[in-house]
Design an enzyme around this catalytic site. Structure first.
Site: not given
Length: 424
Positions: A179, A209
């Site tokens: 992540h 991200d």
């Protein structure tokens, strides 16, 4: 938004067929996701009007990169699971209602079963008339589905094939799950995001991200599309969040090499080490951001504190920074955040109230510039950057409607053939 996984396991088979269509430099406008893309030289479509993008549905940076391209006028179509399979997969998504899923604004959707040869073939035909293909699976998954870059480039030699992952297509960690927090940690950037003596604090999922992943990927995609327009040849864009976040540390690496940035977190000018570059709690419990780095700005800041500062330590006396921090904190604790905001308004002290999202939307500067737009009850950040001649699309609620994949294949292929079939 809670960080989401950018990969999911997929497997399947796919077939091959004669090429259909190819990329084009422009085309007639069409509707995708309820938004008109414009066409030809029409400025309504944005600077990427005429660029067609196929994106396999995913999480993390993949939707945000698609949104960035759609904001700028690209015709973006997201390939999702069929409804029955999507329902079973809700545990792997954030389960947002369509109007709340801002990363899909301006993006159309088609359903295809990538577990079936027929579904894969439909996607291949659509990609045969596209400029860009985006996938965010672990390395090798798209190949097992029959949608790898070799297959797509053979059908459409000018397509830009973008792969968005955490660790990239090569290297010992390439197939590992992760992540945002993991990718930021891998680069050394997370280690630097700590106050002295405290644990590193992840910057939600904005850095890995979105900044290091989606933004860098979108930049790479546009670069590759621009090159393909002159060469007629596509290529693979390997966009890894680890690479992107590492790239963002370029200035810091230079300062480290020059001996002007310490590896001890919370001891430098920009990481809360300097007492004149930090946030402070005010009398009402809200916070003020102080960025008075330059001597002139610092003098302006201190002069308006309303307390005696003649015996304060010098700004550049690092040994006295802990004492200076205490003095600044005590001074700012005397008034509310908004009182300080009024005192420093119109000055060069570099002092700003720390705003909530709703306060940011209503702030006179942001409101006057139109930084945000409310669509229904949802606060949308407007597209950036801004263009003088080919403005980006205005934010609209993401559409819940699903496009007809076969019909879209026909429309794209017909438009591509009308501009010259570049496929092999």
């Amino acid at each position: 938004m809670t960080p989401q996984p950018h990969t999911r396991r997929e497997d399947g088979t796919g077939g091959e067929d004669a090429p259909v269509g190819g990329p084009r430099a422009g085309g007639e406008g069409s509707l995708v996701g309820g938004l008109h893309t414009g066409g030809g030289d029409a400025p309504v479509g944005g600077p990427l009007s005429g660029v067609r993008v196929v994106a396999l549905a995913g999480m993390g940076p993949t939707p945000f990169a698609s949104m960035l391209l759609a904001d700028m006028g690209a015709e973006v179509v997201r390939v999702t699971r069929p409804p029955n399979r999507r329902a079973r997969a809700l545990g792997q998504t954030d389960g947002l209602r369509p109007e709340h899923d801002l990363a899909n604004r301006g993006v159309g959707a088609v359903a295809a079963d990538l577990k079936s040869a027929e579904g894969v073939e439909d996607v291949l035909r659509l990609a045969g008339a596209a400029d860009v293909f985006i996938e965010g699976f672990r390395p090798g998954v798209a190949e097992r589905l029959g949608l790898g870059p070799e297959v797509l480039l053979r059908r459409n030699p000018a397509i830009v094939y973008a792969r968005l992952t955490g660790y990239g297509q090569t290297g010992p960690l390439a197939r590992e799950a992760g992540h945002d927090i993991n990718y930021v940690a891998q680069t050394g950037a997370l280690y630097a995001m700590a106050r002295a003596g405290e644990a590193p604090r992840p910057p939600i999922n904005l850095l890995g991200d979105y900044a290091g992943g989606a933004l860098v990927a979108a930049f790479g995609i546009v670069c590759a599309v621009l090159e393909a327009r002159s060469s007629g040849r596509g290529q693979v864009v390997d966009a890894a969040m680890v690479d992107g976040v590492a790239l963002l540390t370029a200035k810091i690496q230079g300062l480290r090499a020059a001996g002007r940035y310490s590896d001890d977190p919370g001891t430098n000018y920009l990481d809360s080490g300097a007492p004149f570059y930090d946030t402070y709690r005010c009398a009402d419990g809200r916070y003020l951001a102080v960025g008075a780095l330059e001597p002139d700005f610092y003098r302006e800041f201190v002069a308006r504190l309303g307390v005696g500062t003649a015996d304060w330590p010098a700004q550049d006396d690092r040994d006295a920074w802990p004492r200076l921090r205490e003095l600044i904190a005590a001074a700012l604790a005397r008034k509310s955040r908004d009182e300080w905001a009024e005192i420093y308004a119109g000055t060069d002290a570099c002092v700003t109230p720390v705003l909530t999202f709703d306060e940011a939307a209503d702030h006179p500067h942001n409101a006057g510039r139109g930084v945000f737009a409310r669509v229904g009850d949802v606060l949308h950040p407007r597209p950036a950057p801004r263009f003088s001649r080919t403005p980006a699309r205005e934010p609209q609620a993401p559409s819940a409607d699903e496009l007809d994949l076969r019909k879209l294949v026909h429309e794209w292929s017909t438009a591509a053939r009308g501009l010259g079939d570049r496929s092999a």
